[in-house]
Design a protein around this motif. Sequence first.
Motif, PDB file in Angstrom:
ATOM      1  N   ASN A 110      -2.065  -4.719  -4.712  1.00 47.06           N
ATOM      2  CA  ASN A 110      -0.804  -3.750  -4.455  1.00 47.06           C
ATOM      3  C   ASN A 110      -0.181  -3.184  -5.627  1.00 47.06           C
ATOM      4  O   ASN A 110       0.272  -2.089  -5.719  1.00 47.06           O
ATOM      5  CB  ASN A 110       0.064  -4.196  -3.318  1.00 47.06           C
ATOM      6  CG  ASN A 110      -0.598  -4.281  -2.013  1.00 47.06           C
ATOM      7  OD1 ASN A 110      -1.021  -3.294  -1.574  1.00 47.06           O
ATOM      8  ND2 ASN A 110      -0.650  -5.535  -1.298  1.00 47.06           N
ATOM      9  N   GLU A 111      -0.079  -4.363  -6.536  1.00 49.90           N
ATOM     10  CA  GLU A 111       0.587  -4.005  -7.667  1.00 49.90           C
ATOM     11  C   GLU A 111      -0.127  -2.920  -8.566  1.00 49.90           C
ATOM     12  O   GLU A 111       0.257  -1.788  -9.134  1.00 49.90           O
ATOM     13  CB  GLU A 111       0.923  -5.151  -8.593  1.00 49.90           C
ATOM     14  CG  GLU A 111       2.256  -6.037  -8.198  1.00 49.90           C
ATOM     15  CD  GLU A 111       2.057  -7.463  -8.974  1.00 49.90           C
ATOM     16  OE1 GLU A 111       1.608  -7.358  -9.975  1.00 49.90           O
ATOM     17  OE2 GLU A 111       3.024  -8.137  -8.454  1.00 49.90           O
TER      18      GLU A 111
ATOM     19  N   GLN B  30      -2.166  -0.693  -7.235  1.00 48.63           N
ATOM     20  CA  GLN B  30      -2.274   0.671  -6.791  1.00 48.63           C
ATOM     21  C   GLN B  30      -0.818   1.376  -6.941  1.00 48.63           C
ATOM     22  O   GLN B  30      -0.891   2.528  -7.214  1.00 48.63           O
ATOM     23  CB  GLN B  30      -2.226   0.581  -5.222  1.00 48.63           C
ATOM     24  CG  GLN B  30      -2.377   1.923  -4.288  1.00 48.63           C
ATOM     25  CD  GLN B  30      -2.524   1.950  -2.994  1.00 48.63           C
ATOM     26  OE1 GLN B  30      -2.961   2.912  -2.449  1.00 48.63           O
ATOM     27  NE2 GLN B  30      -2.051   0.903  -2.319  1.00 48.63           N
ATOM     28  N   ASP B  31       0.280   0.559  -6.985  1.00 51.62           N
ATOM     29  CA  ASP B  31       1.632   1.163  -7.505  1.00 51.62           C
ATOM     30  C   ASP B  31       1.493   1.811  -8.770  1.00 51.62           C
ATOM     31  O   ASP B  31       1.860   2.840  -9.191  1.00 51.62           O
ATOM     32  CB  ASP B  31       2.660   0.069  -7.287  1.00 51.62           C
ATOM     33  CG  ASP B  31       3.192  -0.261  -5.789  1.00 51.62           C
ATOM     34  OD1 ASP B  31       2.640   0.503  -4.825  1.00 51.62           O
ATOM     35  OD2 ASP B  31       3.892  -0.981  -5.778  1.00 51.62           O
ATOM     36  N   GLU B  32       1.032   0.809  -9.563  1.00 51.65           N
ATOM     37  CA  GLU B  32       0.931   1.330 -11.275  1.00 51.65           C
ATOM     38  C   GLU B  32       0.058   2.362 -11.331  1.00 51.65           C
ATOM     39  O   GLU B  32       0.342   3.347 -12.085  1.00 51.65           O
ATOM     40  CB  GLU B  32       0.542  -0.113 -12.016  1.00 51.65           C
ATOM     41  CG  GLU B  32       0.683   0.062 -13.548  1.00 51.65           C
ATOM     42  CD  GLU B  32       2.146   0.278 -14.018  1.00 51.65           C
ATOM     43  OE1 GLU B  32       2.358   0.938 -15.092  1.00 51.65           O
ATOM     44  OE2 GLU B  32       2.832  -0.376 -13.356  1.00 51.65           O
TER      45      GLU B  32
ATOM     46  N   SER C  58      10.232   5.077  -2.669  1.00 51.10           N
ATOM     47  CA  SER C  58       9.043   5.549  -3.078  1.00 51.10           C
ATOM     48  C   SER C  58       8.963   6.543  -3.940  1.00 51.10           C
ATOM     49  O   SER C  58       7.855   6.698  -4.973  1.00 51.10           O
ATOM     50  CB  SER C  58       8.285   5.714  -1.989  1.00 51.10           C
ATOM     51  OG  SER C  58       8.764   6.949  -1.297  1.00 51.10           O
TER      52      SER C  58
ATOM     53  N   THR D  17       8.859   8.392  -7.477  1.00 53.08           N
ATOM     54  CA  THR D  17       8.796   8.066  -8.871  1.00 53.08           C
ATOM     55  C   THR D  17       9.276   9.022  -9.732  1.00 53.08           C
ATOM     56  O   THR D  17       9.747   8.885 -10.886  1.00 53.08           O
ATOM     57  CB  THR D  17       7.440   7.516  -9.306  1.00 53.08           C
ATOM     58  OG1 THR D  17       6.400   8.365  -8.965  1.00 53.08           O
ATOM     59  CG2 THR D  17       6.995   6.446  -8.439  1.00 53.08           C
TER      60      THR D  17
ATOM     61  N   ARG E 248       5.061  10.032  -5.826  1.00 47.30           N
ATOM     62  CA  ARG E 248       5.649   8.694  -5.209  1.00 47.30           C
ATOM     63  C   ARG E 248       4.930   7.597  -5.045  1.00 47.30           C
ATOM     64  O   ARG E 248       3.541   7.897  -5.398  1.00 47.30           O
ATOM     65  CB  ARG E 248       5.798   9.021  -3.448  1.00 47.30           C
ATOM     66  CG  ARG E 248       4.921   9.444  -2.799  1.00 47.30           C
ATOM     67  CD  ARG E 248       5.193   9.485  -1.184  1.00 47.30           C
ATOM     68  NE  ARG E 248       4.199  10.005  -0.274  1.00 47.30           N
ATOM     69  CZ  ARG E 248       3.169   9.214  -0.019  1.00 47.30           C
ATOM     70  NH1 ARG E 248       2.859   8.025  -0.386  1.00 47.30           N
ATOM     71  NH2 ARG E 248       2.305   9.724   0.827  1.00 47.30           N
ATOM     72  N   LEU E 249       5.294   6.494  -4.680  1.00 47.54           N
ATOM     73  CA  LEU E 249       4.441   5.234  -4.448  1.00 47.54           C
ATOM     74  C   LEU E 249       3.647   5.490  -3.167  1.00 47.54           C
ATOM     75  O   LEU E 249       3.956   6.016  -2.221  1.00 47.54           O
ATOM     76  CB  LEU E 249       5.345   3.847  -4.502  1.00 47.54           C
ATOM     77  CG  LEU E 249       6.045   3.543  -5.885  1.00 47.54           C
ATOM     78  CD1 LEU E 249       6.710   2.591  -5.772  1.00 47.54           C
ATOM     79  CD2 LEU E 249       5.059   3.307  -7.094  1.00 47.54           C
TER      80      LEU E 249
ATOM     81  N   ALA F 217       2.071  -1.234   1.870  1.00 52.09           N
ATOM     82  CA  ALA F 217       1.471  -2.334   0.831  1.00 52.09           C
ATOM     83  C   ALA F 217      -0.036  -2.693   1.796  1.00 52.09           C
ATOM     84  O   ALA F 217       0.118  -2.368   3.197  1.00 52.09           O
ATOM     85  CB  ALA F 217       2.082  -3.520   0.723  1.00 52.09           C
TER      86      ALA F 217
END
Length: 170
Positions: free
Chosen positions: A36-37, A39-41, A74, A76, A144-145, A149
């Motif tokens: 999940n981290e 994918q966010d990154e 969400s 960014t 956005r993120l 998750a």
Amino acid sequence: WGGMNLAELITQFRSDADDAVLPYLFNGADVTRWLNEAQDEAAVRARLIYEDSNPDICRIAVTAGTATYGLRPSVTEIALAWFVATGGTKRQPLTLIDRIELDRIRPDWRERIEAPEFVIQDDTSIRLGCIPEADGTIQLECYRLPSAAMEDDDDAPEIHRAHHRHLVNW
């Protein structure tokens, strides 16, 4: 559709990390958190998720006299923004700007009461380049993120499938 789900990503991680035999070196909750981290990154670094239609993310109600508003967690990066006064139809584009440049071109921007023309994006909020004289709405297009998750084995990353395999390397 060819993308990987969470179970497949975890299996690929275990293969790449030589962690395929019980007891695993890395527990499933940690691997899921890392994916999940990742994918966010990826969404932040490569600007992978563009949002221009979800009103919960893209619309901010403006109250006359109030210049600062929170962004959804969400969001960014803002790509485009405009203001529409309540009862009006004209979409006033908002120029994205920083405080230093706005200080240079309009030193009194913090005290000006007028229709917004500028917007400053901070980490978790936006600040109009004036005190708005009327109620209205800010409309955003932004990066956005992911919306949610991955938690269940069948959950798939929201980003394009071309990036799924690379999440494992995070």
